[in-house]
Write a protein that holds these residues in place. Structure first.
Motif, mmCIF file in Angstrom:
data_model
loop_
_atom_site.group_PDB
_atom_site.id
_atom_site.type_symbol
_atom_site.label_atom_id
_atom_site.label_comp_id
_atom_site.label_asym_id
_atom_site.label_seq_id
_atom_site.Cartn_x
_atom_site.Cartn_y
_atom_site.Cartn_z
ATOM 1 N N GLY A 138 38.689 48.389 43.424
ATOM 2 C CA GLY A 138 38.938 46.955 43.534
ATOM 3 C C GLY A 138 38.470 46.392 44.859
ATOM 4 O O GLY A 138 37.909 45.295 44.917
ATOM 5 N N GLN A 174 34.741 46.115 44.778
ATOM 6 C CA GLN A 174 34.304 44.983 43.965
ATOM 7 C C GLN A 174 34.464 43.675 44.728
ATOM 8 O O GLN A 174 33.597 42.796 44.678
ATOM 9 C CB GLN A 174 35.097 44.951 42.655
ATOM 10 N N SER A 233 35.398 43.906 35.764
ATOM 11 C CA SER A 233 36.704 44.572 35.760
ATOM 12 C C SER A 233 36.663 45.984 35.185
ATOM 13 O O SER A 233 37.697 46.656 35.120
ATOM 14 C CB SER A 233 37.715 43.736 34.965
ATOM 15 N N LEU A 236 38.241 48.798 37.342
ATOM 16 C CA LEU A 236 39.439 48.411 38.074
ATOM 17 C C LEU A 236 40.726 48.831 37.362
ATOM 18 O O LEU A 236 40.801 48.801 36.131
ATOM 19 C CB LEU A 236 39.465 46.891 38.278
ATOM 20 N N ARG A 247 42.479 44.490 38.821
ATOM 21 C CA ARG A 247 41.977 43.576 37.802
ATOM 22 C C ARG A 247 42.653 42.217 37.942
ATOM 23 O O ARG A 247 42.011 41.173 37.858
ATOM 24 C CB ARG A 247 42.240 44.152 36.413
ATOM 25 N N LEU A 296 41.260 40.449 40.973
ATOM 26 C CA LEU A 296 39.952 39.864 40.649
ATOM 27 C C LEU A 296 40.123 38.604 39.813
ATOM 28 O O LEU A 296 39.480 37.578 40.076
ATOM 29 C CB LEU A 296 39.095 40.882 39.892
ATOM 30 N N ARG A 297 41.003 38.660 38.843
ATOM 31 C CA ARG A 297 41.239 37.506 37.964
ATOM 32 C C ARG A 297 41.694 36.292 38.768
ATOM 33 O O ARG A 297 41.187 35.178 38.579
ATOM 34 C CB ARG A 297 42.289 37.889 36.914
ATOM 35 N N THR A 350 32.404 40.445 29.785
ATOM 36 C CA THR A 350 33.600 41.274 29.928
ATOM 37 C C THR A 350 34.012 41.875 28.590
ATOM 38 O O THR A 350 33.773 41.289 27.532
ATOM 39 C CB THR A 350 34.773 40.449 30.507
ATOM 40 N N ASP A 355 37.234 42.728 28.633
ATOM 41 C CA ASP A 355 38.642 42.382 28.791
ATOM 42 C C ASP A 355 38.882 41.030 28.119
ATOM 43 O O ASP A 355 38.523 39.979 28.664
ATOM 44 C CB ASP A 355 38.980 42.318 30.283
ATOM 45 N N LEU A 375 40.691 38.295 30.070
ATOM 46 C CA LEU A 375 39.833 37.567 30.994
ATOM 47 C C LEU A 375 38.991 36.533 30.249
ATOM 48 O O LEU A 375 38.788 35.416 30.725
ATOM 49 C CB LEU A 375 38.917 38.525 31.756
#
Length: 238
Positions: A144, A147, A168, A171, A176, A179-180, A194, A196, A199
């Motif tokens: 993380g 990133q 992500s 992560l 995560r 980052l979000r 993504t 995810d 997200l």
């Protein structure tokens, strides 16, 4: 927001084991203007190819891609000043021993004065709470933290568009979420692929890519439903 235009865009590549070129994207026509745009789809569907065309990392075989009217082939330098790109694996992007050096490197083309580069680099790192880690080896950082270092390096030059390719993937849950929250607070136009789906639901508009084509383009909830339907089609009930 920038206007990113795909006009009849296709990408085909020659693969040694196949006599015919392999089509990665086919006849994509889009006008992207929203602040938060998600791109979802299966592995190999063409998501990364679509994103990499936005700053000229991949060139179209046919058609054009424009960023505020600038062609990503003929005006690639101007496009890359406007579009920042963050790769899935930050180690493919962080090329210097420490985060501080990497952020300063990203500023070298536009900021000639060394002291000013140092000041701007520290401001970018501090924005993400990374200043205490600025002089650590990037190999000592968590996934993380790496990133976020890559993100700080890209944003230090203040692009108007930020493109992220599955950011992500590497992560854990805490990073995560970090980052979000970071992405949600950015002023930049964000275009992100993504896997995810949570997200993806944060986006204003979501594209679903299937076999090199845009098979759905609309609101995030409807896009996720469409992708789930395609991804689970034909699966046997356990």
């Amino acid at each position: 927001m920038a206007t990113i235009s795909f006009r009849g865009t296709s990408v085909a590549v020659v693969v040694d084991s196949h006599p015919e070129p392999k089509t990665l994207l086919q006849d994509v026509s889009l006008e992207l203007t929203e602040q938060r745009i998600g791109v979802i789809g299966a592995n190999g569907s063409g998501k990364s190819t679509l994103l990499r065309m936005i700053n000229g990392l991949v060139q179209p075989t046919s058609g054009t891609v424009l960023v505020d009217g600038a062609d990503t082939v003929g005006a690639v330098r101007a496009v890359r000043r406007q579009v920042g790109f963050v790769f899935t694996d930050p180690l493919s992007q962080l090329v210097m021993p420490t985060g501080r050096e990497d952020v300063e490197l990203s500023l070298r083309r536009t900021v000639r004065n060394g002291q000013e580069r140092r000041r701007l680099a520290e401001a970018s790192l501090d924005r993400f709470g990374l200043l205490p880690l600025a002089d650590q080896s990037i190999y000592e950082l968590s996934g993380g933290e790496r990133q976020l270092m890559a993100l700080a390096a890209v944003l230090a030059v203040n692009p108007s568009v930020l493109v992220l390719d599955e950011p992500s993937t590497l992560l854990d849950l805490r990073n995560r979420e970090l980052l979000r929250r970071t992405l949600s607070g950015l002023d930049q136009q964000v275009i992100m692929s993504t896997h995810d789906l949570d997200l993806a639901l944060d986006m204003d508009r979501v594209l679903v890519i299937e076999a090199g084509r845009v098979m759905f383009d609309g609101g995030p909830a409807a896009a996720v439903d469409a992708y789930r339907a395609v991804a689970t089609q034909g699966l046997a009930t356990p």
